[in-house]
Write a protein that holds these residues in place. Structure first.
Motif, PDB file in Angstrom:
ATOM      1  N   GLY A  31      51.386 -53.919   1.139  1.00  0.00           N
ATOM      2  CA  GLY A  31      51.360 -53.316   2.474  1.00  0.00           C
ATOM      3  C   GLY A  31      52.551 -53.721   3.329  1.00  0.00           C
ATOM      4  N   LYS A  32      52.893 -55.007   3.307  1.00  0.00           N
ATOM      5  CA  LYS A  32      54.042 -55.488   4.088  1.00  0.00           C
ATOM      6  C   LYS A  32      55.335 -54.818   3.634  1.00  0.00           C
ATOM      7  CE  LYS A  32      53.982 -58.348   7.252  1.00  0.00           C
ATOM      8  NZ  LYS A  32      53.955 -57.890   8.646  1.00  0.00           N
ATOM      9  N   ASN A  40      50.398 -47.296   4.996  1.00  0.00           N
ATOM     10  CA  ASN A  40      49.436 -48.387   5.006  1.00  0.00           C
ATOM     11  C   ASN A  40      48.798 -48.556   3.633  1.00  0.00           C
ATOM     12  OD1 ASN A  40      47.050 -46.785   4.754  1.00  0.00           O
ATOM     13  ND2 ASN A  40      47.095 -46.355   6.939  1.00  0.00           N
ATOM     14  N   LYS A  41      47.933 -49.571   3.519  1.00  0.00           N
ATOM     15  CA  LYS A  41      47.378 -49.918   2.209  1.00  0.00           C
ATOM     16  C   LYS A  41      46.485 -48.841   1.610  1.00  0.00           C
ATOM     17  CE  LYS A  41      43.684 -52.649   4.220  1.00  0.00           C
ATOM     18  NZ  LYS A  41      43.143 -53.956   4.427  1.00  0.00           N
ATOM     19  N   SER A  42      45.904 -47.975   2.430  1.00  0.00           N
ATOM     20  CA  SER A  42      45.100 -46.876   1.888  1.00  0.00           C
ATOM     21  C   SER A  42      45.987 -45.716   1.467  1.00  0.00           C
ATOM     22  CB  SER A  42      44.102 -46.370   2.933  1.00  0.00           C
ATOM     23  OG  SER A  42      43.218 -47.384   3.291  1.00  0.00           O
ATOM     24  N   GLU A  43      46.927 -45.380   2.312  1.00  0.00           N
ATOM     25  CA  GLU A  43      47.768 -44.209   2.061  1.00  0.00           C
ATOM     26  C   GLU A  43      48.543 -44.319   0.753  1.00  0.00           C
ATOM     27  OE1 GLU A  43      48.616 -43.210   6.758  1.00  0.00           O
ATOM     28  OE2 GLU A  43      50.042 -44.415   5.619  1.00  0.00           O
ATOM     29  N   TYR A  44      49.013 -45.500   0.428  1.00  0.00           N
ATOM     30  CA  TYR A  44      49.828 -45.608  -0.783  1.00  0.00           C
ATOM     31  C   TYR A  44      48.998 -45.318  -2.029  1.00  0.00           C
ATOM     32  CZ  TYR A  44      48.629 -50.297  -2.724  1.00  0.00           C
ATOM     33  OH  TYR A  44      48.018 -51.370  -3.324  1.00  0.00           O
ATOM     34  N   LYS A  45      47.711 -45.636  -2.001  1.00  0.00           N
ATOM     35  CA  LYS A  45      46.853 -45.345  -3.154  1.00  0.00           C
ATOM     36  C   LYS A  45      46.682 -43.842  -3.341  1.00  0.00           C
ATOM     37  CE  LYS A  45      44.492 -49.688  -2.586  1.00  0.00           C
ATOM     38  NZ  LYS A  45      43.299 -50.359  -2.116  1.00  0.00           N
ATOM     39  N   TYR A  46      46.601 -43.118  -2.239  1.00  0.00           N
ATOM     40  CA  TYR A  46      46.473 -41.660  -2.319  1.00  0.00           C
ATOM     41  C   TYR A  46      47.789 -41.049  -2.779  1.00  0.00           C
ATOM     42  CZ  TYR A  46      42.664 -43.049   0.770  1.00  0.00           C
ATOM     43  OH  TYR A  46      41.585 -43.687   1.334  1.00  0.00           O
ATOM     44  N   LEU A  47      48.889 -41.600  -2.274  1.00  0.00           N
ATOM     45  CA  LEU A  47      50.205 -41.103  -2.658  1.00  0.00           C
ATOM     46  C   LEU A  47      50.427 -41.282  -4.162  1.00  0.00           C
ATOM     47  CD1 LEU A  47      52.661 -39.764  -1.397  1.00  0.00           C
ATOM     48  CD2 LEU A  47      53.586 -42.028  -0.912  1.00  0.00           C
ATOM     49  N   ILE A  48      49.981 -42.398  -4.704  1.00  0.00           N
ATOM     50  CA  ILE A  48      50.093 -42.617  -6.156  1.00  0.00           C
ATOM     51  C   ILE A  48      49.362 -41.514  -6.904  1.00  0.00           C
ATOM     52  CG2 ILE A  48      49.318 -44.081  -8.077  1.00  0.00           C
ATOM     53  CD1 ILE A  48      49.782 -46.501  -6.214  1.00  0.00           C
ATOM     54  N   GLN A  49      48.151 -41.207  -6.466  1.00  0.00           N
ATOM     55  CA  GLN A  49      47.366 -40.170  -7.136  1.00  0.00           C
ATOM     56  C   GLN A  49      48.085 -38.819  -7.103  1.00  0.00           C
ATOM     57  OE1 GLN A  49      44.533 -40.511  -9.023  1.00  0.00           O
ATOM     58  NE2 GLN A  49      45.067 -42.666  -8.742  1.00  0.00           N
ATOM     59  N   ILE A  50      48.741 -38.534  -5.993  1.00  0.00           N
ATOM     60  CA  ILE A  50      49.453 -37.252  -5.875  1.00  0.00           C
ATOM     61  C   ILE A  50      50.738 -37.276  -6.710  1.00  0.00           C
ATOM     62  CG2 ILE A  50      50.427 -35.542  -4.285  1.00  0.00           C
ATOM     63  CD1 ILE A  50      48.543 -36.842  -2.115  1.00  0.00           C
ATOM     64  N   TYR A  51      51.440 -38.424  -6.730  1.00  0.00           N
ATOM     65  CA  TYR A  51      52.616 -38.545  -7.598  1.00  0.00           C
ATOM     66  C   TYR A  51      52.231 -38.273  -9.049  1.00  0.00           C
ATOM     67  CZ  TYR A  51      55.854 -40.858  -4.277  1.00  0.00           C
ATOM     68  OH  TYR A  51      56.700 -41.157  -3.243  1.00  0.00           O
ATOM     69  N   LEU A  52      51.116 -38.842  -9.479  1.00  0.00           N
ATOM     70  CA  LEU A  52      50.708 -38.743 -10.876  1.00  0.00           C
ATOM     71  C   LEU A  52      50.060 -37.410 -11.219  1.00  0.00           C
ATOM     72  CD1 LEU A  52      49.165 -42.310 -11.355  1.00  0.00           C
ATOM     73  CD2 LEU A  52      51.413 -41.489 -12.121  1.00  0.00           C
ATOM     74  N   ASN A  53      49.545 -36.713 -10.201  1.00  0.00           N
ATOM     75  CA  ASN A  53      48.771 -35.491 -10.430  1.00  0.00           C
ATOM     76  C   ASN A  53      49.105 -34.435  -9.384  1.00  0.00           C
ATOM     77  OD1 ASN A  53      46.785 -36.781 -12.447  1.00  0.00           O
ATOM     78  ND2 ASN A  53      46.599 -38.091 -10.654  1.00  0.00           N
ATOM     79  N   ARG A 117      55.904 -52.434  -8.909  1.00  0.00           N
ATOM     80  CA  ARG A 117      56.341 -53.166 -10.100  1.00  0.00           C
ATOM     81  C   ARG A 117      56.528 -54.649  -9.764  1.00  0.00           C
ATOM     82  NH1 ARG A 117      60.522 -50.408 -11.083  1.00  0.00           N
ATOM     83  NH2 ARG A 117      59.484 -48.846 -12.356  1.00  0.00           N
ATOM     84  N   GLU A 118      57.157 -54.929  -8.617  1.00  0.00           N
ATOM     85  CA  GLU A 118      57.371 -56.310  -8.195  1.00  0.00           C
ATOM     86  C   GLU A 118      56.050 -57.048  -8.039  1.00  0.00           C
ATOM     87  OE1 GLU A 118      59.603 -56.270  -4.542  1.00  0.00           O
ATOM     88  OE2 GLU A 118      61.261 -55.186  -5.483  1.00  0.00           O
ATOM     89  N   SER A 119      55.055 -56.385  -7.444  1.00  0.00           N
ATOM     90  CA  SER A 119      53.773 -57.064  -7.246  1.00  0.00           C
ATOM     91  C   SER A 119      53.123 -57.374  -8.594  1.00  0.00           C
ATOM     92  CB  SER A 119      52.841 -56.253  -6.336  1.00  0.00           C
ATOM     93  OG  SER A 119      52.155 -55.260  -7.021  1.00  0.00           O
ATOM     94  N   SER A 120      53.245 -56.480  -9.558  1.00  0.00           N
ATOM     95  CA  SER A 120      52.707 -56.745 -10.898  1.00  0.00           C
ATOM     96  C   SER A 120      53.441 -57.898 -11.572  1.00  0.00           C
ATOM     97  CB  SER A 120      52.798 -55.499 -11.775  1.00  0.00           C
ATOM     98  OG  SER A 120      51.846 -54.559 -11.378  1.00  0.00           O
ATOM     99  N   GLU A 121      54.751 -57.946 -11.370  1.00  0.00           N
ATOM    100  CA  GLU A 121      55.535 -59.037 -11.961  1.00  0.00           C
ATOM    101  C   GLU A 121      55.157 -60.376 -11.334  1.00  0.00           C
ATOM    102  OE1 GLU A 121      59.603 -57.729 -11.558  1.00  0.00           O
ATOM    103  OE2 GLU A 121      59.350 -56.209 -13.123  1.00  0.00           O
ATOM    104  N   ILE A 122      54.892 -60.382 -10.041  1.00  0.00           N
ATOM    105  CA  ILE A 122      54.460 -61.613  -9.368  1.00  0.00           C
ATOM    106  C   ILE A 122      53.101 -62.048  -9.904  1.00  0.00           C
ATOM    107  CG2 ILE A 122      53.668 -62.544  -7.153  1.00  0.00           C
ATOM    108  CD1 ILE A 122      55.913 -60.783  -5.859  1.00  0.00           C
ATOM    109  N   LEU A 123      52.186 -61.095 -10.045  1.00  0.00           N
ATOM    110  CA  LEU A 123      50.844 -61.417 -10.543  1.00  0.00           C
ATOM    111  C   LEU A 123      50.873 -62.024 -11.943  1.00  0.00           C
ATOM    112  CD1 LEU A 123      48.869 -58.273  -9.345  1.00  0.00           C
ATOM    113  CD2 LEU A 123      48.458 -60.635  -8.617  1.00  0.00           C
ATOM    114  N   THR A 124      51.828 -61.620 -12.755  1.00  0.00           N
ATOM    115  CA  THR A 124      51.867 -62.082 -14.145  1.00  0.00           C
ATOM    116  C   THR A 124      53.041 -63.031 -14.423  1.00  0.00           C
ATOM    117  OG1 THR A 124      53.085 -60.082 -14.786  1.00  0.00           O
ATOM    118  CG2 THR A 124      50.678 -60.018 -14.984  1.00  0.00           C
ATOM    119  N   LYS A 125      53.590 -63.600 -13.371  1.00  0.00           N
ATOM    120  CA  LYS A 125      54.717 -64.534 -13.528  1.00  0.00           C
ATOM    121  C   LYS A 125      54.298 -65.695 -14.440  1.00  0.00           C
ATOM    122  CE  LYS A 125      55.915 -66.316  -9.680  1.00  0.00           C
ATOM    123  NZ  LYS A 125      56.455 -66.758  -8.411  1.00  0.00           N
ATOM    124  N   GLY A 126      55.131 -65.980 -15.431  1.00  0.00           N
ATOM    125  CA  GLY A 126      54.862 -67.081 -16.351  1.00  0.00           C
ATOM    126  C   GLY A 126      53.952 -66.711 -17.511  1.00  0.00           C
TER     127      GLY A 126
END
Length: 157
Positions: A31-32, A40-53, A117-126
């Motif tokens: 979100g930041k 905002n944190k809700s809108e990006y989830k909807y945008l992903i769905q529209i990008y993909l579909n 992608r960055e957030s996923s990389e942070i979550l799985t760092k190491g």
């Protein structure tokens, strides 16, 4: 190895606690970084769905994300007002509207996906690749398990 009841009560091994912590902190992080796009944190989830579909309708987003239809309607309206999305009436079912990405929406796609992608990389760092695959598999199974139980509860109303 048995887990004692008091360990769940004290949250020593509460899976939900850690999943919630990951969810909240990841949402904050993403979100930041998306503030620069006025999303905002809700809108990006909807945008992903529209990008993909492209051409998806709001009801499909509701069903895919398992969220409130009024929340989705508000989010889509905001995405339209911000110029990222537009809607057109369905050519067959005039009650439905299909959602599409605008030129402005396409212009942020690379930056937008880089943040995710960055957030996923942070979550799985190491993590080794095999560990990432294992964790993802476990999370998918956990999500399926809780979804099945939730459906049972909803059907027993």
């Amino acid at each position: 190895m048995g887990i004692k009841d008091e360990e769940f009560i004290t949250e020593k091994v509460s899976f939900g606690k850690f999943i919630d912590r990951i969810y909240r902190n990841n949402n904050y992080y993403v979100g930041k970084h998306l503030e620069k796009y006025n999303l905002n944190k809700s809108e990006y989830k909807y945008l992903i769905q529209i990008y993909l579909n492209e051409g998806i309708c709001q009801d499909d987003i509701v069903n895919r994300l398992k969220v409130d239809k009024y929340e989705v309607a508000r989010g889509i309206k905001s995405l339209i007002e911000k110029g990222y999305v537009y809607k057109e009436k369905d050519s067959i079912d005039k009650r439905k509207h299909r959602l599409y990405i605008t030129e402005k929406g396409n212009s942020i796609r690379d930056g937008f996906t880089a943040i995710l992608r960055e957030s996923s990389e942070i979550l799985t760092k190491g993590f080794k690749e095999e560990e990432k695959d294992l964790v993802l598999g476990f999370l998918i199974r956990m999500a399926q398990n809780i979804c099945e139980e939730t459906i049972k509860l909803k059907n027993n109303k």
